[in-house]
Write a protein that holds these residues in place. Structure first.
Motif, mmCIF file in Angstrom:
data_model
loop_
_atom_site.group_PDB
_atom_site.id
_atom_site.type_symbol
_atom_site.label_atom_id
_atom_site.label_comp_id
_atom_site.label_asym_id
_atom_site.label_seq_id
_atom_site.Cartn_x
_atom_site.Cartn_y
_atom_site.Cartn_z
ATOM 1 N N GLU A 150 0.830 -1.310 -0.067
ATOM 2 C CA GLU A 150 -0.166 -0.059 -0.118
ATOM 3 C C GLU A 150 0.825 1.327 -0.167
ATOM 4 O OE1 GLU A 150 -2.788 -0.064 3.417
ATOM 5 O OE2 GLU A 150 -3.477 -2.142 2.657
ATOM 6 N N ASN A 151 2.021 1.107 0.340
ATOM 7 C CA ASN A 151 2.789 2.154 0.344
ATOM 8 C C ASN A 151 4.333 2.338 -0.653
ATOM 9 O OD1 ASN A 151 1.846 3.678 2.769
ATOM 10 N ND2 ASN A 151 1.453 1.632 3.556
ATOM 11 N N PHE A 152 4.053 2.006 -1.796
ATOM 12 C CA PHE A 152 5.027 1.963 -2.908
ATOM 13 C C PHE A 152 5.860 3.525 -2.711
ATOM 14 C CE2 PHE A 152 3.317 -1.481 -5.664
ATOM 15 C CZ PHE A 152 4.351 -2.233 -5.458
ATOM 16 N N GLU A 153 5.128 4.622 -2.497
ATOM 17 C CA GLU A 153 5.609 5.719 -2.051
ATOM 18 C C GLU A 153 6.923 5.683 -1.219
ATOM 19 O OE1 GLU A 153 2.369 5.247 -1.706
ATOM 20 O OE2 GLU A 153 1.583 5.990 -3.653
ATOM 21 N N SER A 154 6.651 4.993 -0.126
ATOM 22 C CA SER A 154 7.809 5.072 0.959
ATOM 23 C C SER A 154 9.294 4.633 0.488
ATOM 24 C CB SER A 154 7.527 4.283 2.102
ATOM 25 O OG SER A 154 6.274 5.045 2.745
ATOM 26 N N GLN A 190 11.277 -3.777 13.715
ATOM 27 C CA GLN A 190 11.448 -2.650 14.306
ATOM 28 C C GLN A 190 11.084 -1.223 13.488
ATOM 29 O OE1 GLN A 190 15.502 -2.273 16.074
ATOM 30 N NE2 GLN A 190 15.002 -3.894 17.515
ATOM 31 N N ASN A 191 10.423 -1.721 12.134
ATOM 32 C CA ASN A 191 9.830 -0.520 11.425
ATOM 33 C C ASN A 191 10.940 0.246 10.948
ATOM 34 O OD1 ASN A 191 7.324 -1.642 11.339
ATOM 35 N ND2 ASN A 191 6.549 -0.158 13.185
ATOM 36 N N GLN A 192 12.139 -0.320 10.552
ATOM 37 C CA GLN A 192 13.237 0.338 10.075
ATOM 38 C C GLN A 192 13.382 -0.147 8.748
ATOM 39 O OE1 GLN A 192 16.177 -0.934 12.993
ATOM 40 N NE2 GLN A 192 16.537 1.067 13.581
ATOM 41 N N ILE A 193 14.198 0.626 7.644
ATOM 42 C CA ILE A 193 14.467 0.340 6.615
ATOM 43 C C ILE A 193 15.905 -0.473 6.718
ATOM 44 C CG2 ILE A 193 15.404 1.225 4.301
ATOM 45 C CD1 ILE A 193 13.552 3.457 4.820
ATOM 46 N N SER A 194 15.938 -1.763 5.919
ATOM 47 C CA SER A 194 17.274 -2.588 6.165
ATOM 48 C C SER A 194 17.833 -2.432 5.083
ATOM 49 C CB SER A 194 16.658 -3.801 6.382
ATOM 50 O OG SER A 194 17.868 -4.808 6.202
ATOM 51 N N VAL A 225 11.960 -2.589 2.749
ATOM 52 C CA VAL A 225 11.331 -1.275 3.188
ATOM 53 C C VAL A 225 10.060 -2.040 3.932
ATOM 54 C CG1 VAL A 225 10.313 0.909 2.998
ATOM 55 C CG2 VAL A 225 12.293 0.288 1.600
ATOM 56 N N PRO A 226 9.553 -1.559 5.326
ATOM 57 C CA PRO A 226 8.528 -1.915 5.591
ATOM 58 C C PRO A 226 7.116 -1.261 4.753
ATOM 59 C CG PRO A 226 9.821 -1.312 7.533
ATOM 60 C CD PRO A 226 10.458 -1.114 6.206
ATOM 61 N N ASP A 227 6.197 -1.772 4.825
ATOM 62 C CA ASP A 227 5.124 -1.309 4.000
ATOM 63 C C ASP A 227 4.176 -0.337 4.988
ATOM 64 O OD1 ASP A 227 3.093 -0.797 2.118
ATOM 65 O OD2 ASP A 227 1.782 -2.717 2.495
ATOM 66 N N LEU A 228 4.986 0.723 5.281
ATOM 67 C CA LEU A 228 4.531 1.826 6.064
ATOM 68 C C LEU A 228 4.368 2.954 5.310
ATOM 69 C CD1 LEU A 228 5.812 0.808 9.250
ATOM 70 C CD2 LEU A 228 3.335 0.564 9.038
ATOM 71 N N PRO A 229 3.602 4.239 5.725
ATOM 72 C CA PRO A 229 3.765 5.663 5.335
ATOM 73 C C PRO A 229 5.047 5.958 5.670
ATOM 74 C CG PRO A 229 1.480 5.197 6.404
ATOM 75 C CD PRO A 229 2.528 3.988 6.669
ATOM 76 N N TYR A 230 5.733 6.896 5.008
ATOM 77 C CA TYR A 230 7.287 7.228 5.038
ATOM 78 C C TYR A 230 7.373 7.984 6.556
ATOM 79 C CZ TYR A 230 11.835 8.708 3.893
ATOM 80 O OH TYR A 230 13.409 8.643 3.970
ATOM 81 N N SER A 231 6.298 8.502 7.127
ATOM 82 C CA SER A 231 6.434 9.285 8.218
ATOM 83 C C SER A 231 6.397 8.234 9.449
ATOM 84 C CB SER A 231 5.265 9.923 8.492
ATOM 85 O OG SER A 231 3.927 9.568 8.367
ATOM 86 N N GLU A 232 6.160 7.109 9.311
ATOM 87 C CA GLU A 232 6.126 5.947 10.423
ATOM 88 C C GLU A 232 7.069 5.117 10.393
ATOM 89 O OE1 GLU A 232 2.341 3.891 10.234
ATOM 90 O OE2 GLU A 232 0.963 5.659 10.001
ATOM 91 N N LEU A 233 8.158 5.255 9.304
ATOM 92 C CA LEU A 233 9.504 4.617 9.393
ATOM 93 C C LEU A 233 10.240 4.992 10.596
ATOM 94 C CD1 LEU A 233 9.860 4.292 5.400
ATOM 95 C CD2 LEU A 233 9.102 2.486 6.899
ATOM 96 N N LYS A 234 10.992 3.843 11.107
ATOM 97 C CA LYS A 234 11.835 4.282 12.302
ATOM 98 C C LYS A 234 13.614 4.455 11.917
ATOM 99 C CE LYS A 234 8.027 4.282 15.046
ATOM 100 N NZ LYS A 234 7.480 5.620 15.193
ATOM 101 N N GLY A 235 13.649 4.971 10.870
ATOM 102 C CA GLY A 235 15.163 4.978 10.443
ATOM 103 C C GLY A 235 15.673 3.950 9.541
#
Length: 251
Positions: free
Chosen positions: A133-137, A223-227, A164-174
């Motif tokens: 749902e969040n290709f934009e992120s 942990q909702n981080q980009i790996s 990248v977790p499938d989350l809105p960019y503002s919700e990613l934790k680094g």
């Protein structure tokens, strides 16, 4: 100053939404060319089509469809059809994670790995959902990482595998720089019969789990981080070399 040439491929096929989004957003920083398979090529690994001719079909300006694997696409583009060495190769955005041992099967990762073998800075990028749902992120981060690589480069014989977790960019934790985790695959061989009584097989089974371990790509995603996992050309288990120096091992 000329714009960098950015080559894109994937293993979800040329009509995949992730590829379209990646192409659109990468146009902001470079001249984008797409060479992608004509159909889904998930789990083909680093396969090369040595026993059949390959056909390349123009789809639209700078977009080319190849009846082969992601590795075929990159080889054709870089060795011949582009006519110039690209500044960067990106494989993705893949729908579904490529974590841990998945990299050994992934056509997405293989596309970037082939780019690295050809001497081009390369990375693969996946979003951790089969119905994202969040290709934009993933796209926003792909641009940031691409800018970084175009400016600073990558270590020799190294590519990056990004999840990248499938989350809105503002919700990613680094962002976390990680090592490969390990999967627990639970594949089954399912035997069936066709209407003529001939046996055929499906490889199936439950979703794989993974081993809990600190510092891995799995931990970062949890942990909702980009790996970002650096992968290298050298598969050698250097710590095992001394084992084979044992004089008792003889031909």
């Amino acid at each position: 100053m000329p714009r960098p040439i950015i080559l894109l491929t994937n293993d979800d096929g040329i009509h995949a939404k992730g590829l379209a989004h990646l192409s659109e957003i990468m146009e902001s920083i470079g001249d984008v060319y797409v060479f992608a398979p004509d159909r889904e090529q998930s789990a083909v690994g680093h396969g090369v089509s040595l026993r059949k001719p390959l056909r390349v079909t123009p789809v639209k300006e700078k977009w080319h469809m190849v009846d082969g694997t992601p590795t075929d696409c990159v080889m054709l583009a870089v060795r011949d059809l582009l006519g110039v060495k690209p500044s960067l190769i990106i494989a993705g955005i893949n729908a579904g994670a490529n974590l841990g041992d998945d990299v050994t099967y992934s056509g997405t990762v293989a596309g970037a790995f082939e780019g690295m073998l050809l001497g081009v800075p390369s990375f693969s990028i996946s979003i951790v959902s089969h119905e994202p749902e969040n290709f934009e992120s993933a796209g926003i981060f792909a641009v940031k990482l691409a800018r970084y690589i175009l400016k600073y480069g990558l270590p020799a014989d190294t590519m990056l595998n990004v999840n990248v977790p499938d989350l809105p960019y503002s919700e990613l934790k680094g962002v976390a720089i990680t090592k490969m985790g390990r999967r627990n695959y639970q594949d089954e061989i399912i035997k069936r019969y066709d209407p003529r009584g001939q046996i055929y097989y499906w490889i199936g089974g439950a979703q794989p789990t993974h081993i809990q371990e600190a510092g891995t790509d799995f931990e970062a995603i949890e942990q909702n981080q980009i790996s970002i996992t650096p992968l290298q050309r050298d598969f050698t288990n250097h710590s095992a070399l001394s084992y084979f120096y044992d004089p008792r091992i003889e031909l």
